[in-house]
Write a protein that holds these residues in place. Structure first.
Motif, mmCIF file in Angstrom:
data_model
loop_
_atom_site.group_PDB
_atom_site.id
_atom_site.type_symbol
_atom_site.label_atom_id
_atom_site.label_comp_id
_atom_site.label_asym_id
_atom_site.label_seq_id
_atom_site.Cartn_x
_atom_site.Cartn_y
_atom_site.Cartn_z
ATOM 1 N N ASN A 1 43.505 31.028 40.863
ATOM 2 C CA ASN A 1 43.329 30.949 39.410
ATOM 3 C C ASN A 1 41.964 31.444 38.966
ATOM 4 N N PHE A 2 41.127 31.776 39.936
ATOM 5 C CA PHE A 2 39.778 32.237 39.611
ATOM 6 C C PHE A 2 39.570 33.636 40.180
ATOM 7 N N GLU A 3 39.135 34.509 39.333
ATOM 8 C CA GLU A 3 38.948 35.903 39.718
ATOM 9 C C GLU A 3 37.460 36.212 39.814
ATOM 10 N N PHE A 4 37.069 36.709 40.973
ATOM 11 C CA PHE A 4 35.667 37.059 41.198
ATOM 12 C C PHE A 4 35.482 38.555 40.967
ATOM 13 N N GLN A 5 34.510 38.888 40.157
ATOM 14 C CA GLN A 5 34.209 40.285 39.882
ATOM 15 C C GLN A 5 32.743 40.557 40.203
ATOM 16 N N GLN A 6 32.517 41.592 40.977
ATOM 17 C CA GLN A 6 31.156 41.925 41.382
ATOM 18 C C GLN A 6 30.535 42.924 40.410
ATOM 19 N N ASP A 7 29.314 42.647 40.023
ATOM 20 C CA ASP A 7 28.560 43.556 39.173
ATOM 21 C C ASP A 7 28.015 44.688 40.042
ATOM 22 N N PRO A 8 28.429 45.941 39.775
ATOM 23 C CA PRO A 8 27.983 47.059 40.629
ATOM 24 C C PRO A 8 26.489 47.312 40.567
ATOM 25 N N ASN A 9 25.851 46.847 39.509
ATOM 26 C CA ASN A 9 24.417 47.084 39.350
ATOM 27 C C ASN A 9 23.563 46.053 40.092
ATOM 28 N N THR A 10 23.950 44.792 39.949
ATOM 29 C CA THR A 10 23.154 43.718 40.542
ATOM 30 C C THR A 10 23.700 43.225 41.869
ATOM 31 N N GLY A 11 25.007 43.446 42.092
ATOM 32 C CA GLY A 11 25.628 42.927 43.309
ATOM 33 C C GLY A 11 26.070 41.480 43.171
ATOM 34 N N GLY A 12 25.764 40.843 42.011
ATOM 35 C CA GLY A 12 26.168 39.462 41.784
ATOM 36 C C GLY A 12 27.634 39.361 41.383
ATOM 37 N N TYR A 13 28.135 38.135 41.334
ATOM 38 C CA TYR A 13 29.543 37.902 41.016
ATOM 39 C C TYR A 13 29.672 37.063 39.744
ATOM 40 N N SER A 14 30.717 37.370 38.986
ATOM 41 C CA SER A 14 31.094 36.532 37.846
ATOM 42 C C SER A 14 32.491 35.988 38.107
ATOM 43 N N VAL A 15 32.812 34.824 37.533
ATOM 44 C CA VAL A 15 34.090 34.183 37.799
ATOM 45 C C VAL A 15 34.872 34.066 36.488
ATOM 46 N N ASN A 16 36.109 34.544 36.521
ATOM 47 C CA ASN A 16 37.011 34.442 35.368
ATOM 48 C C ASN A 16 38.200 33.578 35.724
ATOM 49 N N PHE A 17 38.573 32.687 34.802
ATOM 50 C CA PHE A 17 39.727 31.809 35.031
ATOM 51 C C PHE A 17 40.984 32.489 34.507
ATOM 52 N N LYS A 18 42.059 32.409 35.283
ATOM 53 C CA LYS A 18 43.348 32.978 34.862
ATOM 54 C C LYS A 18 44.449 32.016 35.290
ATOM 55 N N ARG A 19 45.497 31.921 34.446
ATOM 56 C CA ARG A 19 46.619 31.036 34.737
ATOM 57 C C ARG A 19 47.696 31.752 35.542
#
Length: 284
Positions: free
Chosen positions: A266-284
């Motif tokens: 239910n959680f989607e991890f997306q990597q920032d190509p510039n910083t290499g960090g990750y953001s988390v998005n919730f999906k049902r």
């Protein structure tokens, strides 16, 4: 190890000219960094005539021999040695080392290990170079033993063989480290340790040793090649470890979220190509 003589023969004292970088025996007076394989390092004058044979631990008649233990930091602490006694110890140790070299020559690596170990117990303080050579020679034996193991002959399974090989490579690393503590610029010990680090997939440590080898001798082809391909191996191992860590975190997350009817899916991890960090998005 540049293809110019990397066999398993011994290198003669007068002929160590850089053409024997494999598993041969190297002479002390010509230790110029040209033999960085798994060979032995031979000292001039080893096994002098007149050296008495050992009788158990009675290396010097009438003396408390505890001071000759390899584990004692200051070997002359308990007994004041005379010049004659020091000379006798050195002669006996050199004789043992020479016998170890002969056993290495004959493929009797376990016996050679025992002889080098005995020599290390006998060498008195002030014999740092001789001790370093013995450690490096013993490491050479372990490397040859790695190459000689056979599953069928040993009557063991593949896992047991893997454990055995790991132990031998660790012994190489330990002995080369001791040799380098005594002689920090010991080229052959550096090369052997680097090779065993690499065999154990300790690529960072191997790369460090190979770089030091090149600082001492830029002509070392094996080290130069390793410095080129090891960074990719290090990156590959890091990615593999990261994937394993993410897998374990996913398992842990699923266990925590399960009671709430959720999972890590239910959680989607997306990597920032510039910083290499990750953001988390919730999906049902």
């Amino acid at each position: 190890e540049d293809g110019s003589g990397t066999g398993t023969g011994l290198d003669e004292e007068q002929a160590e000219d850089g053409s024997g970088t494999g598993t041969g025996l190297d002479e002390e007076q010509a230790e110029d960094g040209s033999g960085t394989g798994t060979g032995l390092d031979e000292e001039r004058g080893a096994g002098q005539a007149g050296a008495e044979s050992t009788n158990g631990n009675e290396y010097v008649t009438g003396l408390d021999n505890r001071y000759v233990s390899e584990d004692v930091v200051v070997k002359g602490e308990e007994v004041e040695l005379t010049e004659e006694q020091v000379k006798e110890l050195k002669e006996q140790a050199s004789k043992l080392k020479k016998e170890g070299n002969e056993n290495f020559n004959g493929g009797e690596y376990s016996k050679a290990v025992d002889l080098y170990s005995e020599a290390l117990k006998i060498y008195p303080s002030g014999c740092e170079h001789e001790s370093a050579v013995c450690y490096a020679n013993r490491a050479a034996c372990y490397m040859k033993m790695v190459c000689s193991y056979n599953v069928d002959c040993l009557n063991i399974d593949l896992f047991q063989l893997w454990v055995l090989l790991q132990d031998e490579h660790q012994s190489v690393i330990d002995d080369c480290t001791k040799a380098l503590e005594l002689e920090p610029d010991y080229l052959k010990a550096l090369m052997r340790r680097a090779q065993s680090h690499e065999a154990l997939k300790e690529y960072d440590a191997a790369l460090e040793d190979y770089k030091k080898v090149l600082e001492l001798d830029p002509s070392q082809t094996t080290a130069r090649q390793a410095v080129m391909y090891l960074p990719d191996k290090i990156k590959e191992e890091q990615e593999k470890l990261k994937a394993e860590m993410m897998g374990k975190l996913k398992e842990l997350g699923d266990a925590v979220l399960r009671p709430f009817g959720l999972s890590t899916s239910n959680f989607e991890f997306q990597q920032d190509p510039n910083t290499g960090g990750y953001s988390v998005n919730f999906k049902r």
